[in-house]
Design a protein around this motif. Structure first.
Motif, PDB file in Angstrom:
ATOM      1  N   ASP A 147      33.740 -16.295  37.068  1.00 16.05           N
ATOM      2  CA  ASP A 147      32.434 -16.139  37.319  1.00 16.05           C
ATOM      3  C   ASP A 147      31.948 -14.785  37.670  1.00 16.05           C
ATOM      4  N   ILE A 148      32.774 -14.008  38.454  1.00 14.40           N
ATOM      5  CA  ILE A 148      32.575 -12.718  38.942  1.00 14.40           C
ATOM      6  C   ILE A 148      32.514 -11.614  37.692  1.00 14.40           C
ATOM      7  N   LEU A 149      33.499 -11.949  36.901  1.00 13.81           N
ATOM      8  CA  LEU A 149      33.535 -11.140  35.489  1.00 13.81           C
ATOM      9  C   LEU A 149      32.558 -11.580  34.640  1.00 13.81           C
ATOM     10  N   ARG A 150      32.115 -12.672  34.609  1.00 14.02           N
ATOM     11  CA  ARG A 150      31.036 -12.946  33.608  1.00 14.02           C
ATOM     12  C   ARG A 150      29.868 -12.461  34.115  1.00 14.02           C
ATOM     13  N   HIS A 151      29.479 -12.489  35.367  1.00 18.48           N
ATOM     14  CA  HIS A 151      28.283 -12.003  35.917  1.00 18.48           C
ATOM     15  C   HIS A 151      28.160 -10.366  35.934  1.00 18.48           C
ATOM     16  N   ASN A 152      29.460  -9.688  35.594  1.00 20.21           N
ATOM     17  CA  ASN A 152      29.448  -8.417  35.721  1.00 20.21           C
ATOM     18  C   ASN A 152      29.501  -8.049  34.234  1.00 20.21           C
ATOM     19  N   GLY A 153      29.343  -8.854  33.177  1.00 23.21           N
ATOM     20  CA  GLY A 153      29.035  -8.416  31.836  1.00 23.21           C
ATOM     21  C   GLY A 153      30.005  -8.631  30.824  1.00 23.21           C
ATOM     22  N   LEU A 154      31.287  -9.070  31.307  1.00 21.03           N
ATOM     23  CA  LEU A 154      32.530  -9.400  30.579  1.00 21.03           C
ATOM     24  C   LEU A 154      32.036 -10.668  29.653  1.00 21.03           C
ATOM     25  N   ALA A 155      32.455 -10.261  28.413  1.00 18.51           N
ATOM     26  CA  ALA A 155      31.816 -11.414  27.345  1.00 18.51           C
ATOM     27  C   ALA A 155      32.852 -12.449  27.155  1.00 18.51           C
ATOM     28  N   VAL A 156      32.973 -13.096  27.847  1.00 17.03           N
ATOM     29  CA  VAL A 156      33.889 -14.274  27.858  1.00 17.03           C
ATOM     30  C   VAL A 156      32.815 -15.584  27.935  1.00 17.03           C
ATOM     31  N   GLY A 157      33.580 -16.573  27.496  1.00 18.14           N
ATOM     32  CA  GLY A 157      32.919 -17.975  27.625  1.00 18.14           C
ATOM     33  C   GLY A 157      33.839 -19.091  28.037  1.00 18.14           C
ATOM     34  N   LYS A 158      33.376 -20.304  27.873  1.00 14.64           N
ATOM     35  CA  LYS A 158      34.173 -21.363  28.045  1.00 14.64           C
ATOM     36  C   LYS A 158      35.370 -21.321  27.178  1.00 14.64           C
ATOM     37  N   ARG A 159      35.581 -20.710  26.029  1.00 11.90           N
ATOM     38  CA  ARG A 159      36.560 -20.829  25.215  1.00 11.90           C
ATOM     39  C   ARG A 159      37.862 -20.271  25.915  1.00 11.90           C
ATOM     40  N   GLU A 160      37.493 -18.971  26.437  1.00 12.93           N
ATOM     41  CA  GLU A 160      38.503 -18.477  27.405  1.00 12.93           C
ATOM     42  C   GLU A 160      38.932 -18.896  28.447  1.00 12.93           C
ATOM     43  N   TYR A 161      38.027 -19.649  29.257  1.00 13.12           N
ATOM     44  CA  TYR A 161      38.157 -20.235  30.504  1.00 13.12           C
ATOM     45  C   TYR A 161      39.037 -21.571  30.325  1.00 13.12           C
ATOM     46  N   LEU A 162      38.804 -22.301  29.219  1.00 13.75           N
ATOM     47  CA  LEU A 162      39.832 -23.478  28.788  1.00 13.75           C
ATOM     48  C   LEU A 162      41.143 -23.215  28.174  1.00 13.75           C
ATOM     49  N   GLY A 163      40.836 -22.095  27.291  1.00 19.86           N
ATOM     50  CA  GLY A 163      41.994 -21.845  26.444  1.00 19.86           C
ATOM     51  C   GLY A 163      42.500 -23.005  25.502  1.00 19.86           C
ATOM     52  N   VAL A 164      43.467 -23.146  24.690  1.00 26.85           N
ATOM     53  CA  VAL A 164      43.811 -23.714  23.889  1.00 26.85           C
ATOM     54  C   VAL A 164      44.544 -25.042  24.848  1.00 26.85           C
ATOM     55  N   VAL A 165      43.949 -26.074  24.926  1.00 29.47           N
ATOM     56  CA  VAL A 165      44.168 -27.243  25.977  1.00 29.47           C
ATOM     57  C   VAL A 165      45.920 -27.677  25.496  1.00 29.47           C
ATOM     58  N   PRO A 166      46.578 -27.634  26.191  1.00 34.47           N
ATOM     59  CA  PRO A 166      48.095 -28.419  25.753  1.00 34.47           C
ATOM     60  C   PRO A 166      47.801 -29.738  25.091  1.00 34.47           C
ATOM     61  N   GLY A 167      48.536 -30.051  24.040  1.00 40.48           N
ATOM     62  CA  GLY A 167      48.520 -31.283  23.573  1.00 40.48           C
ATOM     63  C   GLY A 167      47.251 -31.654  22.543  1.00 40.48           C
ATOM     64  N   MET A 168      46.268 -30.851  22.792  1.00 38.80           N
ATOM     65  CA  MET A 168      45.083 -30.984  22.056  1.00 38.80           C
ATOM     66  C   MET A 168      45.261 -30.749  20.511  1.00 38.80           C
ATOM     67  N   GLU A 169      44.962 -31.661  19.336  1.00 34.26           N
ATOM     68  CA  GLU A 169      44.852 -31.507  18.224  1.00 34.26           C
ATOM     69  C   GLU A 169      43.507 -31.197  17.674  1.00 34.26           C
ATOM     70  N   MET A 170      43.374 -30.638  16.603  1.00 31.75           N
ATOM     71  CA  MET A 170      41.966 -30.468  15.899  1.00 31.75           C
ATOM     72  C   MET A 170      41.997 -30.162  14.572  1.00 31.75           C
ATOM     73  N   ASN A 171      40.766 -30.180  13.802  1.00 26.58           N
ATOM     74  CA  ASN A 171      40.804 -29.998  12.427  1.00 26.58           C
ATOM     75  C   ASN A 171      40.327 -28.883  12.197  1.00 26.58           C
ATOM     76  N   ALA A 172      40.540 -28.329  11.069  1.00 29.42           N
ATOM     77  CA  ALA A 172      40.251 -26.897  10.582  1.00 29.42           C
ATOM     78  C   ALA A 172      38.803 -26.409  11.114  1.00 29.42           C
ATOM     79  N   ALA A 173      37.949 -27.220  11.132  1.00 22.66           N
ATOM     80  CA  ALA A 173      36.536 -26.602  11.373  1.00 22.66           C
ATOM     81  C   ALA A 173      36.582 -26.585  13.050  1.00 22.66           C
ATOM     82  N   ALA A 174      37.262 -27.225  13.935  1.00 27.01           N
ATOM     83  CA  ALA A 174      37.232 -27.204  15.116  1.00 27.01           C
ATOM     84  C   ALA A 174      38.102 -25.932  15.520  1.00 27.01           C
ATOM     85  N   ALA A 175      39.295 -25.581  14.784  1.00 26.53           N
ATOM     86  CA  ALA A 175      40.129 -24.514  15.082  1.00 26.53           C
ATOM     87  C   ALA A 175      39.401 -23.112  14.885  1.00 26.53           C
ATOM     88  N   ARG A 176      38.494 -23.174  13.700  1.00 28.22           N
ATOM     89  CA  ARG A 176      37.682 -22.035  13.681  1.00 28.22           C
ATOM     90  C   ARG A 176      36.595 -21.718  14.748  1.00 28.22           C
TER      91      ARG A 176
END
Length: 202
Positions: free
Chosen positions: A150-179
Motif C-alpha cells: 500500500d505504501i508503494l501503491r500510494h506513492n505512485g507505483l503502478a502495481v495492482g492485485k496481479r502483482e500482489y497475488l502473483g501466480v498462485v501455486p496450484g492454480m490452473e487457467m485457460n488461455a484467456a485467463a492467462a492473458r
C-alpha cells in the motif's frame, strides 16, 4: 495435521515474499525512472503513527522466519535490522527464504500442539502452534506485506492485485485467463495443457 501446518506456513510465506521481492524491484526501477530518491520511498508511511516501508518489509520477514522456526522447534535467525536500501531489503528476503528452505516438512510434525512462547517488549504471549500460526502470524504477516504494498501503491507505483497475488501455486487457467493475468506464454501453455488433460480424464 503436520502436513497441513507445513502447507499453511512455509509455502505461503515463500510465495508472498517472492511477490514482495518482485514488487520492491519494480519500486526501485520506478524510483530511478521518476527521479525519486530511494530513501523517500523506503521511509514513506501510510500514516504518521505507522512504520515506514523498510520496517514493514523487515517485520514481514521476521514473522515468516520466526513462525517456521518455532513450529519446527528451532531457533530463528536474528537479522540486524539495518537494511536501508531496496537491494538490502531484497537480500533480507532471500536470506529468509533460504532459511525457510532448510526446514523439512517432516519437522513440522505435531506442531499444531507445540507450546509457543513469544517474548515481546510489553510481555509474553502463549499459544499452541495452530493458534499461533492462524491467529497471530498469518494476520500479522499479511498486515505488514499489505502495508508495504500500500505504501508503494500510494506513492505512485503502478502495481495492482496481479502483482500482489502473483501466480498462485496450484492454480490452473485457460488461455484467456492467462492473458488477463499477464502470465508468461510458457507458463500459460503448461497450465492450459494441464487443465485440458485433467478435463479429458474425467
Amino acid at each position: 495435521m503436520a502436513n497441513l501446518m507445513y502447507q499453511g506456513s512455509a509455502p505461503v510465506f515463500t510465495h508472498h515474499l517472492k511477490n514482495l521481492s518482485a514488487i520492491l524491484k519494480l519500486a526501485a526501477k520506478d524510483a530511478k525512472t521518476r527521479g525519486i530518491a530511494p530513501e523517500v520511498l523506503l521511509n514513506a508511511r501510510l500514516a504518521p503513527d505507522m512504520l515506514p516501508l523498510a520496517a514493514q518489509v523487515m517485520i514481514a520477514t521476521d514473522h515468516a522466519k520466526g513462525c517456521c522456526a518455532r513450529l519446527a522447534g528451532q531457533p530463528s535467525p536474528v537479522f540486524a535490522d539495518t537494511e536501508s536500501t531496496f537491494a538490502e531489503l531484497e537480500a533480507r528476503i532471500r536470506k529468509t527464504l533460504a532459511f525457510i528452505r532448510t526446514i523439512k516438512p517432516a519437522e513440522y510434525a505435531d506442531s499444531e500442539t507445540r507450546d509457543i512462547t513469544l517474548t515481546l517488549p510489553f510481555g509474553e504471549l502463549y499459544f499452541k502452534g495452530a493458534d499461533y500460526l492462524h491467529g497471530w502470524v498469518l494476520p500479522n504477516f499479511y498486515f505488514h506485506y499489505t502495508t508495504a504494498y500500500d505504501i508503494l501503491r500510494h506513492n505512485g507505483l503502478a502495481v495492482g492485485k496481479r502483482e500482489y497475488l502473483g501466480v498462485v501455486p496450484g492454480m490452473e487457467m485457460n488461455a484467456a485467463a492467462a492473458r488477463a493475468m499477464g502470465v508468461k506464454p510458457q507458463a500459460a501453455k503448461k497450465a492450459v495443457k494441464k487443465a485440458a488433460r485433467k478435463k479429458a480424464s474425467k
